[in-house]
Design an enzyme around this catalytic site. Structure first.
Site, PDB file in Angstrom:
ATOM      1  N   GLY A   1       6.907   3.956   4.430  1.00 17.91           N
ATOM      2  CA  GLY A   1       7.263   5.136   5.225  1.00 17.91           C
ATOM      3  C   GLY A   1       8.516   4.874   6.022  1.00 17.91           C
ATOM      4  O   GLY A   1       9.263   3.922   5.735  1.00 17.91           O
ATOM      5  N   GLY A   2       8.753   5.690   7.037  1.00 21.40           N
ATOM      6  CA  GLY A   2       9.960   5.575   7.832  1.00 21.40           C
ATOM      7  C   GLY A   2      10.018   4.282   8.639  1.00 21.40           C
ATOM      8  O   GLY A   2      11.090   3.809   9.008  1.00 21.40           O
TER       9      GLY A   2
ATOM     10  N   LEU B   1       0.826  -1.208   0.000  1.00 27.81           N
ATOM     11  CA  LEU B   1       0.000   0.000   0.000  1.00 27.81           C
ATOM     12  C   LEU B   1       0.855   1.251   0.000  1.00 27.81           C
ATOM     13  O   LEU B   1       0.449   2.307  -0.459  1.00 27.81           O
ATOM     14  CB  LEU B   1      -0.890   0.029   1.258  1.00 27.81           C
ATOM     15  CG  LEU B   1      -2.017  -0.978   1.329  1.00 27.81           C
ATOM     16  CD1 LEU B   1      -2.623  -1.003   2.728  1.00 27.81           C
ATOM     17  CD2 LEU B   1      -3.082  -0.638   0.297  1.00 27.81           C
ATOM     18  N   GLY B   2       2.033   1.157   0.583  1.00 30.06           N
ATOM     19  CA  GLY B   2       2.906   2.328   0.665  1.00 30.06           C
ATOM     20  C   GLY B   2       4.106   2.019   1.524  1.00 30.06           C
ATOM     21  O   GLY B   2       4.246   0.913   2.067  1.00 30.06           O
TER      22      GLY B   2
ATOM     23  N   ASP C   1       3.633  14.255  15.120  1.00 32.14           N
ATOM     24  CA  ASP C   1       3.985  14.035  13.715  1.00 32.14           C
ATOM     25  C   ASP C   1       2.748  14.230  12.839  1.00 32.14           C
ATOM     26  O   ASP C   1       2.442  13.409  11.981  1.00 32.14           O
ATOM     27  CB  ASP C   1       4.593  12.636  13.537  1.00 32.14           C
ATOM     28  CG  ASP C   1       5.460  12.545  12.282  1.00 32.14           C
ATOM     29  OD1 ASP C   1       5.850  13.606  11.748  1.00 32.14           O
ATOM     30  OD2 ASP C   1       5.762  11.419  11.850  1.00 32.14           O
TER      31      ASP C   1
HETATM   32  N1  ATP Z   1      -4.390   1.753   7.747  1.00 31.61           N
HETATM   33  C1  ATP Z   1      -4.029   1.981   6.465  1.00 31.61           C
HETATM   34  N2  ATP Z   1      -4.919   1.752   5.474  1.00 31.61           N
HETATM   35  C2  ATP Z   1      -4.578   1.998   4.185  1.00 31.61           C
HETATM   36  N3  ATP Z   1      -3.383   2.459   3.785  1.00 31.61           N
HETATM   37  C3  ATP Z   1      -2.454   2.686   4.733  1.00 31.61           C
HETATM   38  C4  ATP Z   1      -2.717   2.450   6.112  1.00 31.61           C
HETATM   39  N4  ATP Z   1      -1.618   2.790   6.833  1.00 31.61           N
HETATM   40  C5  ATP Z   1      -0.721   3.203   5.922  1.00 31.61           C
HETATM   41  N5  ATP Z   1      -1.198   3.144   4.663  1.00 31.61           N
HETATM   42  C6  ATP Z   1      -0.508   3.502   3.412  1.00 31.61           C
HETATM   43  O1  ATP Z   1       0.879   3.292   3.571  1.00 31.61           O
HETATM   44  C7  ATP Z   1       1.593   4.495   3.328  1.00 31.61           C
HETATM   45  C8  ATP Z   1       2.822   4.541   4.217  1.00 31.61           C
HETATM   46  O2  ATP Z   1       2.421   4.787   5.542  1.00 31.61           O
HETATM   47  P1  ATP Z   1       3.463   5.077   6.673  1.00 31.61           P
HETATM   48  O3  ATP Z   1       2.713   5.599   7.834  1.00 31.61           O
HETATM   49  O4  ATP Z   1       4.301   3.871   6.899  1.00 31.61           O
HETATM   50  O5  ATP Z   1       4.431   6.172   6.055  1.00 31.61           O
HETATM   51  P2  ATP Z   1       4.278   7.743   5.887  1.00 31.61           P
HETATM   52  O6  ATP Z   1       3.167   8.252   6.712  1.00 31.61           O
HETATM   53  O7  ATP Z   1       4.234   8.025   4.418  1.00 31.61           O
HETATM   54  O8  ATP Z   1       5.645   8.273   6.442  1.00 31.61           O
HETATM   55  P3  ATP Z   1       6.090   8.325   7.987  1.00 31.61           P
HETATM   56  O9  ATP Z   1       6.936   7.132   8.204  1.00 31.61           O
HETATM   57  O10 ATP Z   1       6.835   9.579   8.091  1.00 31.61           O
HETATM   58  O11 ATP Z   1       4.857   8.296   8.813  1.00 31.61           O
HETATM   59  C9  ATP Z   1       0.580   5.608   3.589  1.00 31.61           C
HETATM   60  O12 ATP Z   1       0.884   6.778   2.897  1.00 31.61           O
HETATM   61  C10 ATP Z   1      -0.710   4.978   3.093  1.00 31.61           C
HETATM   62  O13 ATP Z   1      -0.816   5.158   1.716  1.00 31.61           O
END
Ligand code: ATP
Ligand code: MG
Length: 409
Positions: A90-91, A87-88, A210
């Site tokens: 992040g950190g 889905l994505g 954050d």
């Molecule tokens: N509960 C969820 N349902 C659907 N998609 C999600 C969910 N949680 C995260 N994602 C997807 O995964 C991506 C990455 O999320 P993640 O919180 O790991 O990183 P981030 O917010 O982009 O960066 P950071 O690490 O700085 O928070 C999100 O941008 C979103 O698209």
């Protein structure tokens, strides 16, 4: 009336105590916020003092409704973490889509979920993973993403959330070609503010730390929910007015006093809220290196205009093509202006933000006369006139009346 009541307050305090107790290794202070998207501490999974399982910390009993998954179960529902289930990223690591039901474990309700896998080479470590479980595992609110479960097996650290159908606000504002309509933007702003209000209004406030568009996730009906509590902090106690911390967060969103001194209060979150509100109003990113140098920092570019009634509307996202209420836009711009006050005490408290945004809902008309109701008189007068207006500190409401629940199960 919502009930962020004693049970939740106690639970948040208890969670904090546990976070304190379970913060396992000392990390060198570092202020790495400038110039980086994420600021992180290193993973401490390899630290022998780290509990190998959450049960080791004897805190499982307070998370009755949070499911302890096995690694095998999560591997199964993500088809061995297949690339097309991503889905994505992040950190913390990569986030995968999955589906839980009776086939995974007898008695499980059928539910789409998002599975976040700690990247073992990543910056965010066990500490953030545990903080996330401690805070999110106990809080229940319509504007906070629900934590369904976790996995702590050998070196594996995973989190399982309710699946948010439309992904992040960041995607919708900056990567989708179809612009979000004005009304949706205002309702997202209100939902996110209510999520923060639930945290700030606990007896011992929780500071999110954050707040940014990628941590605001959207449900199928665009309900906004806050995610990522890895950097959350329990707020000041007793006579303290702030918590001193290592500066963590995201460049472009963190409050200036926090970046400069490490002093953290709930007003730091309000500043970050102001940045997100500006992003919603302008359709511009908080930091955009592709723009001319004067426009790269959204706050620096927008603040002088927000302070000038005649230029205020120049900042509104041109992609809206005038489809908004001029009056509502004025009020939202002025709210952003106060949230972004350099002096934290001049910023509104989050309950004020919620109250200001509530009447702006349903203000999608391009007609300058606006269909939205006015701000309460005292607020409209005080906010829309003069330059040195301070928001009135209103009595603490645990949750907005419009918010049905804010409680710990
Ligand atoms: N509960 C969820 N349902 C659907 N998609 C999600 C969910 N949680 C995260 N994602 C997807 O995964 C991506 C990455 O999320 P993640 O919180 O790991 O990183 P981030 O917010 O982009 O960066 P950071 O690490 O700085 O928070 C999100 O941008 C979103 O698209
Ligand atoms: Mg995130």
């Amino acid at each position: 009336m919502g009930n962020c009541g004693t049970r939740e307050e106690n639970a948040v305090v208890a969670a904090h105590a546990q976070v304190q107790q379970l913060h396992l290794s000392q990390h060198p202070a570092k202020n790495a916020i400038a110039g980086r998207k994420h600021t992180h501490i290193s993973s401490d999974i390899s630290n022998p003092s780290t509990p190998r399982k959450i049960e080791d910390a004897k805190n499982i009993s307070i998370y009755n409704d949070v499911i302890a998954f096995t690694f095998f179960e999560l591997e199964t529902i993500t088809k061995s973490f297949r690339a097309d289930y991503v889905l994505g990223e992040g950190g913390f690591g990569t986030v995968y889509k999955g589906y839980i039901d009776e086939n995974v474990r007898v008695g499980l309700k059928s539910l789409p979920v998002a599975v976040k896998v700690l990247n073992r080479d990543g910056h965010q470590g066990h500490r953030e993973w545990l903080t996330e479980i401690n805070f999110l595992g106990q809080l229940r609110h319509p504007n906070l993403v629900k934590l369904i479960g976790y996995c702590c097996e050998d070196d594996h650290r995973l989190l399982v959330y309710e699946f948010m159908f439309r992904g992040s606000l960041e995607k919708h504002l900056f990567r989708n070609t179809t612009p979000l309509p004005w009304g949706t933007r205002m309702s997202i702003a209100l939902g996110a503010a209510r999520g923060l209000a639930c945290l700030h209004n606990a007896q011992r406030p929780v500071i999110f730390r954050d707040f940014k568009t990628s941590n605001i996730l959207l449900d199928s009906d665009y309900t906004a929910k806050l995610s990522d509590f890895g950097l959350a902090k329990a707020g000041p106690e007793g006579d303290e007015t702030h918590v001193s911390t290592r500066v963590m967060g995201t460049y472009g969103y963190a409050a200036p006093e926090y970046v400069m001194t490490g002093h953290l209060t709930t007003r730091s979150d309000v500043y970050s809220f102001g940045v997100v509100l500006l992003e919603l109003l302008t359709g511009r990113k908080s930091i955009d290196k592709s723009r001319p140098s004067r426009e790269q920092s959204l706050v620096d570019w927008a603040l002088p205009k927000l302070n000038d009634k005649r230029r205020l509307l120049q900042i509104i996202d041109p992609k809206l093509q005038g489809q908004y209420s001029v009056r509502a836009a004025h009020k939202a711009c002025i709210l952003a202006f106060y949230c972004l006050s350099h002096n934290p005490k001049s910023r509104p408290i989050i309950s004020d933000v919620v109250e200001t945004l509530e009447p702006l809902q349903g203000s999608g008309s391009s007609d300058g006369s606006s269909q939205s109701s006015d701000l309460p008189d005292y607020r409209a007068r005080r906010r829309l006139t003069g330059n040195s207006v301070h928001f009135r500190a209103i009595p603490h409401r645990k949750c907005s009346p419009a918010v049905p629940v804010c409680r710990v199960r």
